[in-house]
Each structure stands twice: as structure tokens, then as C-alpha cells.
Design an enzyme around this catalytic site. Structure first.
Site: not given
Ligand code: NAP
Length: 303
Positions: A130, A133-134
Site C-alpha cells: 500500500c 499508507c506507507d
């Protein structure tokens, strides 16, 4: 008898439970793996409004506790089937049968994995599924995105804003994703395409250090030093057991629009498991609330 049976204990399912309980309904959340869903594995969540920074596991625990404090019941069981008898939905698990007046399907998706030796060992230590997200954790670093679909191309574009260098590694020399996304990447100085290349392994002792690749056309083996590897090779819905109960699209996602209504009255779909463009925590939470309120409306009209 439960008012609302929820299959899947990720963000969508647990949000549905919170909304269901707050509307005075008896809800049950059935989860076969981890309560919290995919986000449990994210080291940090920094894109959820109002939560500046929180680990995925802490976020998940908070969400589960919130639902349970409101009275939601939970079961750690694997769902095998949902059938209907005299207007009542029966959720059949590997252990029990649960009669429910309405059902919310919130089964999420599983990220497709490369299935190479070090991938699982380095997940969370440089391997991510992701970018949204990261990505911010790789600011100034060199990273690789694996895949040639829209997700990989969008991830590469997103990462190019943070990272020093982004390699887009694809197994063919043509992209499955849209050409305008490819064009945008071609304009970026810090994006490099590595085509016709398959990932043989991800190397590194404790953290990702480099990719081991093979050019399919020349047979040449080579390495690229990177700190992060974003695997974006598609997502796998897990809706086979609902095929026939509700309509699925050609990729196996549950056909339901923003109202979360499926083809089956009294059965709703929330989160990543349904047809949608944006699969994020925020959209899963939105779906959970919409599906729960739709289920409440269904209950008031039918029971
Ligand atoms: P996708 O379109 O299925 O693309 C997956 C990519 O990964 C393909 O390029 C595929 O290569 C590659 N791949 C699959 N298995 C692989 C393996 N084992 N090793 C190496 N590469 C592998 O998946 P997606 O990009 O996640 O998109 C899913 C759906 O969401 C698509 O319909 C997409 O259009 C849509 N989407 C839309 C948007 C948007 O903004 N409209 C954004 C993201 C996603 P091959 O091409 O060689 O098969």
C-alpha cells in the site's frame, strides 16, 4: 437471532457494527483471520482524518474495542455459506449457524503476492502492499513498484513525490494501465521503467536492500539497490462463497454502488469487497456506516 450479521472484521465491518449498535440493533461480527483487516500490518496510519499518526495494530484494536464496548458481539470463525430461509438469512460458519435479519458483507480483498522467497519475511520491513499508507516512510529513498496496472502506475506517481528514485518493474514491455498515467511517469526525472523483468527475489538481512531481477528477453540477471518494494500486482476478492447469493462483477467483486445495496434484498456490501474505484480506510469506514444505516432501514420496513 441477530438483527445484523456482519461478515468481515476490518474497518468496514467494524464501522457497520458501531453504527448498528448505536441504532439499537443486535449485531454480530464474524472474522476468520485478524480483527482489523489488512491495516493491522501497516506500521503507521497517517492518512485517516483526525488520527495524526497511529500504528495499524493500535488503530485496529481501538476500532474493535469501540464496537465491543457498544455491545457488538464477535465470533472468530470462518464463514462457509449464507442462505435464506423464510426471509431470514442464515450465516453458516465452520462452527455454527447464525440466523440474522440482515447481512453486511465486508470481506475485503487480499493483495496478490509475488510468492517469492523473501517476500513474506520482509513484509513491513521494506515490502509494502500500500503506497498510500506507507509511501511517506520512504521519503528521500530509492524504491521499486512492481506491476503494470493502474495501481502500480498511480503508486509510482505518488511515490515519485516523496522518493529519490522510483523504479517501475513490469514483466512485459506494455502496460495494462492507462497510457496517460504512463505518459505522466515518463515526464518524471526520478522515475525509471524496468521492463520485461521478473522479480526473482527481494534481498536484505533485516530490511529490504535490493531487488534481484531477471530480464525475460535477454535472460540477464541483475540487481537494483532499493529500500522499499511496493507490490501492486492486483487484488484478489474473496467472494466465491457468495456467488449466486449476490451478483459479482467479472473480477469477483460484489456488485453494489455507493448505497451498498447488493442484488439480494437485505444483504449489503461494504468496503473493498465491492466494486469501487478508491479502496482506502476512509472509504471502508464510509461504506460501513452507509451499509449499517441501509440495513436499519431494511429492518424497519421488513420486521
Ligand atoms: P491489474 O489491473 O490486474 O494489474 C495487475 C498488474 O500486475 C498487471 O500489469 C500484471 O501484469 C501484473 N502482475 C500480475 N501478477 C503478477 C505477478 N505474479 N508478477 C508480476 N506482475 C504481475 O491490478 P490493479 O492495478 O490493482 O488494478 C485493479 C483494477 O482497479 C483495474 O481494473 C484497474 O483499472 C482499477 N484501478 C483503477 C484506478 C483508477 O484510477 N481508475 C486506479 C487503480 C486501479 P500483466 O499486465 O502482464 O498481466
Amino acid at each position: 437471532m441477530y438483527d445484523i450479521g456482519i461478515i468481515g472484521g476490518g474497518t468496514a465491518g467494524l464501522t457497520a457494527a458501531i453504527y448498528g449498535q448505536r441504532a439499537g440493533k443486535r449485531t454480530l461480527v464474524i472474522e476468520g483471520l485478524n480483527f482489523g483487516g489488512q491495516i493491522v500490518n501497516s506500521p503507521k496510519v497517517e492518512n485517516y482524518p483526525g488520527l495524526e499518526s497511529i500504528s495499524g495494530s493500535k488503530y485496529s484494536m481501538n476500532l474493535l474495542n469501540q464496537a465491543m464496548k457498544l455491545g457488538a458481539e464477535t465470533a472468530s470463525e470462518r464463514v462457509k455459506e449464507v442462505r435464506e430461509e423464510n426471509g431470514i438469512k442464515i450465516i453458516v460458519t465452520d462452527q455454527k449457524e447464525y440466523p440474522c435479519k440482515a447481512v453486511i458483507l465486508a470481506t475485503g480483498v487480499a493483495h496478490r503476492h509475488l510468492g517469492i522467497p523473501q517476500e513474506e519475511a520482509l513484509a513491513g520491513s521494506g515490502v509494502s502492499y500500500c503506497a498510500t499508507c506507507d509511501g511517506a516512510f520512504f521519503r528521500g529513498k530509492d524504491v521499486a513498484v512492481i506491476g503494470g496496472g493502474n495501481t502500480a502506475l498511480q503508486d509510482a506517481e505518488f511515490l515519485s513525490n516523496y522518493c529519490n528514485k522510483v523504479y517501475v518493474v513490469h514483466r512485459r514491455d506494455e502496460f495494462r494501465g492507462e497510457s496517460n498515467l504512463v505518459d505522466v511517469l515518463k515526464e518524471k526525472d526520478n522515475v525509471e521503467f524496468v521492463l520485461d523483468s521478473i522479480v526473482k527475489d527481494i534481498e536484505g538481512k533485516f530490511m529490504v536492500e535490493r531487488l534481484f531481477l531477471r530480464n525475460k528477453k535477454t535472460g540477464e540477471d541483475f540487481h537494483i539497490p532499493v529500500s522499499g518494494v511496493f507490490v501492486a500486482i492486483g487484488q484478489i476478492p474473496q467472494n466465491e462463497i457468495f456467488d449466486g447469493l449476490v451478483r459479482l462483477d467479472e473480477n469477483g467483486f460484489i456488485l453494489a454502488s455507493e448505497d451498498c445495496m447488493t442484488s439480494h434484498p437485505g444483504i449489503f456490501a461494504a468496503g473493498d469487497c465491492r466494486t469501487k474505484e478508491v479502496r482506502q480506510l476512509t472509504t471502508a469506514a464510509a461504506d460501513g456506516s452507509v451499509a449499517a444505516l441501509a440495513a436499519c432501514k431494511y429492518l424497519s420496513m421488513n420486521f
